[in-house]
Design a protein around this motif. Sequence first.
Motif, mmCIF file in Angstrom:
data_model
loop_
_atom_site.group_PDB
_atom_site.id
_atom_site.type_symbol
_atom_site.label_atom_id
_atom_site.label_comp_id
_atom_site.label_asym_id
_atom_site.label_seq_id
_atom_site.Cartn_x
_atom_site.Cartn_y
_atom_site.Cartn_z
ATOM 1 N N HIS A 223 4.841 -0.131 0.064
ATOM 2 C CA HIS A 223 5.503 -0.835 1.162
ATOM 3 C C HIS A 223 4.542 -1.777 1.873
ATOM 4 C CE1 HIS A 223 3.663 2.742 3.066
ATOM 5 N NE2 HIS A 223 3.541 1.997 4.151
ATOM 6 N N HIS B 297 0.861 -1.184 0.000
ATOM 7 C CA HIS B 297 0.000 0.000 0.000
ATOM 8 C C HIS B 297 0.898 1.234 0.000
ATOM 9 C CE1 HIS B 297 1.024 -0.688 4.217
ATOM 10 N NE2 HIS B 297 0.864 0.616 4.401
ATOM 11 N N ASP C 76 0.785 5.094 1.912
ATOM 12 C CA ASP C 76 0.046 5.835 2.943
ATOM 13 C C ASP C 76 -0.577 7.104 2.357
ATOM 14 O OD1 ASP C 76 0.998 3.904 4.643
ATOM 15 O OD2 ASP C 76 2.490 5.186 5.599
#
Length: 327
Positions: A271, A186, A188
Amino acid sequence: MSLNLDPLIRPIAKRLHANHMSRLGISNTMRLAHAYNRLKFGRQDDWRRNLYRAHMTPLLEENGGLTRPRLEMKDGWALDRSKSLPHLDRVLGDSERIIAERAGVRRSSHGTYRSYFQDVWTPADLETYPSFLNFVTSSDVLSVVADYLKCIPALTTTLPSGIRFVESNAAFDDQPNHPHDSQLYHIDYYSLPNVYVLVLLQDTTPEHGPWTFLPRSISMEAKAKLHYWGSQRGYRISDEDVYSVVDRKDVIEFTGERGTVLFIESSGCLHYGSRNSVKPRFQLMIGYSGVCRTDFSEVIMTPKVYPVRETDSRLRRMVLQKNVGPC
Ligand SMILES: [Fe+2]
């Protein structure tokens, strides 16, 4: 005095935020949130950017100055294996005490979000162990983050939690051998950019489920190809999807000796982490951002408050008090 619209928009903000911004899609929700936060914090954002441009050198000097050559984040990240950052020795020593006292005991109940991952940090630790805030606000660390953000950074007060002392442990995992939540790729969405400073608190190998990422340029290419953050996509992406557009050889695992430090833009680099931590992983996670976020977390959460002393430098106070400044 400006009008506080938070109570009015809170119900809408909660709905837009739910399930990782799934209602309108991540990009759309981020744009809305940023516009709202710009109304609230635009002047403070401009002030911090101007101070960075015009006064960063004296602010760093007044805060104790740089003790070593400046690191630079390239392609979204920088790795420091020198163990020479100020206050790091003390942080590692204090961490051993915290680990001995709290590790290996699952604090959350089964079935909770991210069972494999627990934050053992408590607000009282800020006063009990001053080494952490000294490290977080040291000129050597802040110069790297500020150069990347192009403004005076703030320690995050909502998402991510400003300081986390994280134990990742496969023994706590409700769904072992089945990557889920933040064990999946994903990017952030909290703030653009959001920078983490991650510190390995014990030697870390692939068996510890290391924080794993792709450099920014590769991540952005993949994001575009996969239409990630679009309204048709969920927040988490499968390995199959990522590796359909990315070469596995570009993956970087954050492993190394205790005291290794990673500076990384988690809002730019794909990450995941804590995947199958068959050996418990202990990592410090420090979140920095500018003051105009791209989420509604400050509307729907109670922001954290960090201790500030009268003797603190201007820079340290700005990092620990997000909303100081012109109003
Ligand atoms: Fe993340």
